[in-house]
Write an enzyme that holds these catalytic residues in place. Structure first.
Site, mmCIF file in Angstrom:
data_model
loop_
_atom_site.group_PDB
_atom_site.id
_atom_site.type_symbol
_atom_site.label_atom_id
_atom_site.label_comp_id
_atom_site.label_asym_id
_atom_site.label_seq_id
_atom_site.Cartn_x
_atom_site.Cartn_y
_atom_site.Cartn_z
ATOM 1 N N GLU A 95 0.703 -1.190 -0.037
ATOM 2 C CA GLU A 95 -0.042 -0.191 0.017
ATOM 3 C C GLU A 95 0.814 1.445 -0.080
ATOM 4 O O GLU A 95 0.317 2.284 -0.557
ATOM 5 C CB GLU A 95 -1.050 -0.014 1.208
ATOM 6 C CG GLU A 95 -2.012 -1.006 1.081
ATOM 7 C CD GLU A 95 -3.383 -0.767 1.748
ATOM 8 O OE1 GLU A 95 -3.457 0.080 2.787
ATOM 9 O OE2 GLU A 95 -4.050 -1.473 1.612
ATOM 10 N N GLY A 114 -21.672 -7.027 16.899
ATOM 11 C CA GLY A 114 -22.999 -7.419 16.974
ATOM 12 C C GLY A 114 -23.443 -8.245 16.040
ATOM 13 O O GLY A 114 -24.632 -9.054 15.918
ATOM 14 N N GLU A 137 -5.047 -4.280 -8.388
ATOM 15 C CA GLU A 137 -5.449 -3.674 -9.565
ATOM 16 C C GLU A 137 -6.795 -2.830 -9.248
ATOM 17 O O GLU A 137 -7.284 -1.825 -9.940
ATOM 18 C CB GLU A 137 -5.420 -4.299 -10.531
ATOM 19 C CG GLU A 137 -6.889 -5.447 -10.533
ATOM 20 C CD GLU A 137 -6.891 -6.434 -11.926
ATOM 21 O OE1 GLU A 137 -7.983 -6.808 -11.810
ATOM 22 O OE2 GLU A 137 -5.828 -6.485 -12.542
#
Length: 175
Positions: A95, A114, A137
């Site tokens: 990233e 929950g 991609e």
């Protein structure tokens, strides 16, 4: 467990690329039954990359479920039975294009217990060295370099609203 709900029937109702959904019939502690819709997710990691003692990297990306961009820690999902540390190191490089010389776990959080079992393991990465960004991609994001004090200010003024990012930054500064 005092309030344990025993599953008496379970049916897989959706199997997807990222999540699976099942419908469980459960027996409650009062003897009645109820239904629970449960989202299964393999879990993920989030990484607080420390460029220096005070400088961090965050990413800004569009998130379709909320039709908006969020400012977040770099993050990604665990592959089947993947080690969270290995995943964090991989996602950091994919990233933002950095390798970590040191990685340390800060916390693990359930995102929405929950209805979902997703857990995110949060790490702080330091001793960073530049490599190459290698995103999937379908991933598009900006990399933001910020002073950590500015990131905290962004949490308090509502510019950072992503839970894993808030937990990661505030846990780190409170150590």
């Amino acid at each position: 467990m005092k309030y344990y709900e025993k599953t008496i029937h379970s049916e897989e109702i959706f199997e997807g690329k990222i999540i699976n959904v099942r419908l469980d019939d459960v027996l409650l502690v009062n003897g009645k039954t109820s239904k629970r819709e449960i989202v299964h997710h393999n879990g993920g990691v989030a990484i607080l990359p420390m460029l220096t003692e005070n400088k961090i990297f965050l990413v800004r990306q569009f998130r379709k479920p909320i039709e908006s961009e969020l400012i977040e820690l770099p993050a990604g999902k665990l592959e089947n039975n993947e080690d969270p540390v290995k995943c964090a190191l991989r996602e950091l490089e994919e990233e933002i294009g950095y390798k970590a010389g040191k990685i340390e776990k800060i916390s693990s959080i359930y995102t929405s217990p929950g209805f979902a079992d997703e857990i995110i393991h949060i790490f702080v990465a330091s001793e960073l060295s530049k490599t190459t960004i290698n995103r999937d991609e379908d991933e598009f994001m900006d990399i933001l370099e910020l002073d950590i004090k500015e990131a905290v200010k962004m949490i308090h003024d509502g510019r950072i609203v992503d839970a894993k990012t808030i937990v990661g930054i505030l846990s780190y500064i409170s150590k």
